[in-house]
Enzyme design. Sequence first.
Site, PDB file in Angstrom:
ATOM      1  N   PRO A  88       0.826  -1.223   0.000  1.00  0.00           N
ATOM      2  CA  PRO A  88       0.000   0.000   0.000  1.00  0.00           C
ATOM      3  C   PRO A  88       0.855   1.265   0.000  1.00  0.00           C
ATOM      4  CG  PRO A  88      -0.530  -1.407   1.902  1.00  0.00           C
ATOM      5  CD  PRO A  88       0.613  -2.052   1.186  1.00  0.00           C
ATOM      6  N   GLU A 116       0.641  -8.733   8.330  1.00  0.00           N
ATOM      7  CA  GLU A 116       1.037  -7.325   8.503  1.00  0.00           C
ATOM      8  C   GLU A 116       2.039  -6.864   7.453  1.00  0.00           C
ATOM      9  OE1 GLU A 116      -0.268  -4.801  10.224  1.00  0.00           O
ATOM     10  OE2 GLU A 116      -1.771  -6.340  10.602  1.00  0.00           O
ATOM     11  N   ARG A 153      -3.802  -6.690 -21.261  1.00  0.00           N
ATOM     12  CA  ARG A 153      -4.620  -6.047 -22.289  1.00  0.00           C
ATOM     13  C   ARG A 153      -3.772  -5.383 -23.366  1.00  0.00           C
ATOM     14  NH1 ARG A 153      -7.835  -2.225 -21.434  1.00  0.00           N
ATOM     15  NH2 ARG A 153      -9.732  -2.980 -22.384  1.00  0.00           N
ATOM     16  N   ASP A 168      -9.107   3.052 -24.805  1.00  0.00           N
ATOM     17  CA  ASP A 168      -9.799   3.092 -23.522  1.00  0.00           C
ATOM     18  C   ASP A 168      -9.499   4.371 -22.752  1.00  0.00           C
ATOM     19  OD1 ASP A 168     -11.065   0.651 -23.683  1.00  0.00           O
ATOM     20  OD2 ASP A 168      -9.294  -0.431 -22.997  1.00  0.00           O
TER      21      ASP A 168
HETATM   22  C1  LIG Z   1      -2.820  -6.157   5.381  1.00  0.00           C
HETATM   23  S1  LIG Z   1      -1.656  -5.691   4.169  1.00  0.00           S
HETATM   24  C2  LIG Z   1      -0.350  -5.051   5.132  1.00  0.00           C
HETATM   25  C3  LIG Z   1      -0.478  -3.610   5.364  1.00  0.00           C
HETATM   26  C4  LIG Z   1       0.724  -3.004   6.101  1.00  0.00           C
HETATM   27  N1  LIG Z   1       0.711  -3.349   7.474  1.00  0.00           N
HETATM   28  C5  LIG Z   1       0.648  -1.490   5.959  1.00  0.00           C
HETATM   29  O1  LIG Z   1       0.091  -0.842   6.823  1.00  0.00           O
HETATM   30  O2  LIG Z   1       1.132  -0.981   4.917  1.00  0.00           O
HETATM   31  C6  LIG Z   1      -1.061  -7.191   3.600  1.00  0.00           C
HETATM   32  C7  LIG Z   1      -0.503  -7.170   2.190  1.00  0.00           C
HETATM   33  O3  LIG Z   1      -1.536  -6.867   1.269  1.00  0.00           O
HETATM   34  C8  LIG Z   1      -0.995  -6.227   0.136  1.00  0.00           C
HETATM   35  N2  LIG Z   1      -1.747  -4.967  -0.066  1.00  0.00           N
HETATM   36  C9  LIG Z   1      -2.703  -4.468   0.745  1.00  0.00           C
HETATM   37  N3  LIG Z   1      -3.201  -3.321   0.264  1.00  0.00           N
HETATM   38  C10 LIG Z   1      -2.548  -3.076  -0.893  1.00  0.00           C
HETATM   39  C11 LIG Z   1      -2.596  -2.040  -1.862  1.00  0.00           C
HETATM   40  N4  LIG Z   1      -3.421  -1.002  -1.734  1.00  0.00           N
HETATM   41  N5  LIG Z   1      -1.799  -2.122  -2.943  1.00  0.00           N
HETATM   42  C12 LIG Z   1      -0.945  -3.163  -3.098  1.00  0.00           C
HETATM   43  N6  LIG Z   1      -0.840  -4.171  -2.202  1.00  0.00           N
HETATM   44  C13 LIG Z   1      -1.620  -4.140  -1.124  1.00  0.00           C
HETATM   45  C14 LIG Z   1       0.484  -6.025   0.400  1.00  0.00           C
HETATM   46  O4  LIG Z   1       1.197  -7.037  -0.261  1.00  0.00           O
HETATM   47  C15 LIG Z   1       0.583  -6.163   1.895  1.00  0.00           C
HETATM   48  O5  LIG Z   1       1.849  -6.618   2.308  1.00  0.00           O
END
Ligand SMILES: C[S@@+](CC[C@H](N)C(=O)[O-])C[C@H]1O[C@@H](n2cnc3c(N)ncnc32)[C@H](O)[C@@H]1O
Length: 245
Positions: A88, A116, A153, A168
Amino acid sequence: MKFVFVTLFPEQIQAAAGHSMLKRGLDAGLIEMECVNPRDFSMDRHHSVDDAPFGGGVGMVLKPEPVVEAIRAAKAKAPGAPVIAMSPGGVTFRQELAETWAREETGLIFVCGHYEGFDERIYHWVDRKVSIGDFVLTGGELPALMIMDAVSRFVPGVLGKLASAEEDSFSSGLLEYPQYTRPVVFEGMEVPEVLRNGNHKLIALWRRKQALKATLLLRPDMLPAEPDKQDAKLLKEIREELEAD
Ligand SMILES: C[S@@+](CC[C@H](N)C(=O)[O-])C[C@H]1O[C@@H](n2cnc3c(N)ncnc32)[C@H](O)[C@@H]1O
């Protein structure tokens, strides 16, 4: 184009890629997909891949050893492919990146987090962190699948002859114009006459104006800073029409 997923949940990847255009692309050999499961590289007898965070706190963190070994195995499957960690906190994925990767890369390795997230040291083996938006999901599988879909795509042949990714929203630089199909009248709403008269010049002009209008209303940040003469004229017309409404 080969996509390799480093994932604890290969079934999720396989299930999602087993439909529609992705399945067609995979069946035709235009794209390839493989999964590498860090659990297969776990050294302890419980095959554990996560552990409690140093310093305390809730949740579990993905351990470096099995994930890094899985990344190494993924690199052997797609030599030269960039390693992309789903995170994220990464750069936000955009259409431009989908086009660039489809054009410039022969493979992509997605590292999907869970719980996490990753032990920080794993990022030493990662070329880029990518996010799909400012929200947090339970795992990186859905984000990675979305990226695979968007990149595929642009792989020649995946969409077939019937569709073009270049026209698109986003690829054209504007949001897409409204589209219609039969029937001509549905619940009292009629398909614009211009689309039915066969005049391709007028149709192109109408579509451009509608694309500009949609972009002006929904994503004004995407409008060209210096529109050409025709776009400037159309935008003036649109603004006047909106004011008159
Ligand atoms: C619950 S999340 C961990 C979040 C982390 N503790 C943080 O606060 O950034 C678990 C995993 O989901 C994926 N993930 C969750 N949201 C994402 C997003 N918006 N974009 C890309 N990957 C995401 C990532 O690989 C991440 O390591």
